[in-house]
Design an enzyme around this catalytic site. Structure first.
Site, PDB file in Angstrom:
ATOM      1  N   CYS A   1      45.603  24.894  41.656  1.00 30.17           N
ATOM      2  CA  CYS A   1      46.056  23.734  40.877  1.00 30.17           C
ATOM      3  C   CYS A   1      47.493  23.332  41.241  1.00 30.17           C
ATOM      4  CB  CYS A   1      45.867  23.979  39.398  1.00 30.17           C
ATOM      5  SG  CYS A   1      45.760  22.444  38.480  1.00 30.17           S
TER       6      CYS A   1
ATOM      7  N   HIS B   1      41.007  26.673  38.374  1.00 32.29           N
ATOM      8  CA  HIS B   1      41.683  27.919  37.990  1.00 32.29           C
ATOM      9  C   HIS B   1      40.703  29.081  37.873  1.00 32.29           C
ATOM     10  CE1 HIS B   1      45.541  26.110  36.569  1.00 32.29           C
ATOM     11  NE2 HIS B   1      44.785  25.069  36.305  1.00 32.29           N
TER      12      HIS B   1
ATOM     13  N   GLU C   1      41.364  32.070  37.916  1.00 28.22           N
ATOM     14  CA  GLU C   1      42.033  33.149  37.172  1.00 28.22           C
ATOM     15  C   GLU C   1      41.761  33.059  35.672  1.00 28.22           C
ATOM     16  OE1 GLU C   1      43.434  30.540  38.460  1.00 28.22           O
ATOM     17  OE2 GLU C   1      45.102  29.799  37.224  1.00 28.22           O
TER      18      GLU C   1
END
Ligand code: GLN
Length: 203
Positions: free
Chosen positions: A78, A177, A179
């Protein structure tokens, strides 16, 4: 293998957690000497204009540009994708990316109405089915140079076809994302990239 996560701004901790689940040492990187001690780097999501400003203040912009251009495996998610771009559209005039990937990205590209959404993305190098990708005021990639491989596009909805994952040699970027979703496949893929790069330089 030591993988750093840039810790100037953004969701550094989530990347450190994801990497800790894989078999690597992960540590935050804020200063040039910390950058010197890592083999590879993750640039997290956050706010790329703030990240750019802090990188300049902390004397990190030039060291980062050099390491990235010099072959350090780097993954940007991002805001991190924006920082790896050669050209930023809708950035701030004083925003300085680290560069490395021959691409043009548009900040906040998905529009105001859809600040955040989850979409399905297939990544061509990664098995196991499409990703449930989380986009938060995300960029997309508008143009890529000849050395950039498009790894993933949005598969459905108004943004279908938009490029959201790319690779150029030792550099990887996603507009979403991973994560935040507990799906470790992108991080695992990046760790593999970093290991392969390490073997090439050692051998
Ligand atoms: N819109 C942010 C930027 O321009 C990126 C958002 C994110 O990283 N989730 O940097």
């Amino acid at each position: 293998m030591i993988i750093g996560v840039l810790a100037l701004q953004g969701d550094t901790r989530e990347h450190l957690h994801a990497l800790a689940e894989l078999d690597v040492i992960a540590r935050p990187v804020r200063r040039p000497d910390e950058l010197d001690s890592v083999d590879a780097l993750v640039i997290p999501g956050g706010e790329s204009t703030a990240m750019s400003k802090l990188a300049l203040e902390f004397g990190m912009t030039e060291p980062l540009r050099k390491r990235i251009a010099g072959g350090m495996p780097t993954y940007g998610s991002c805001a991190g994708m924006i920082m790896l771009a050669g050209t930023i559209l809708d950035g701030r005039a004083d925003q300085v990316p680290f560069g490395g990937i021959d691409m043009t990205v548009r900040r906040n590209a998905f529009g105001r109405q859809v600040d955040s959404f989850e979409g399905s993305v297939d990544i061509s190098d990664i098995d196991g089915g499409p990703f449930s990708a989380v986009f938060i005021r995300a960029p997309w990639v508008e143009e890529v140079g000849p050395d950039v491989r498009v790894l993933g596009r949005v598969t459905a909805g108004p943004a279908a076809g938009r490029i959201v994952a790319v690779r150029q040699q030792h550099l990887l970027a996603t507009a979403f994302h991973p994560e935040l979703t507990g799906d470790l496949r992108v991080h695992r893929y990046f760790v593999e990239m970093a290991r392969e790069a390490g073997q090439t330089t050692e051998g």
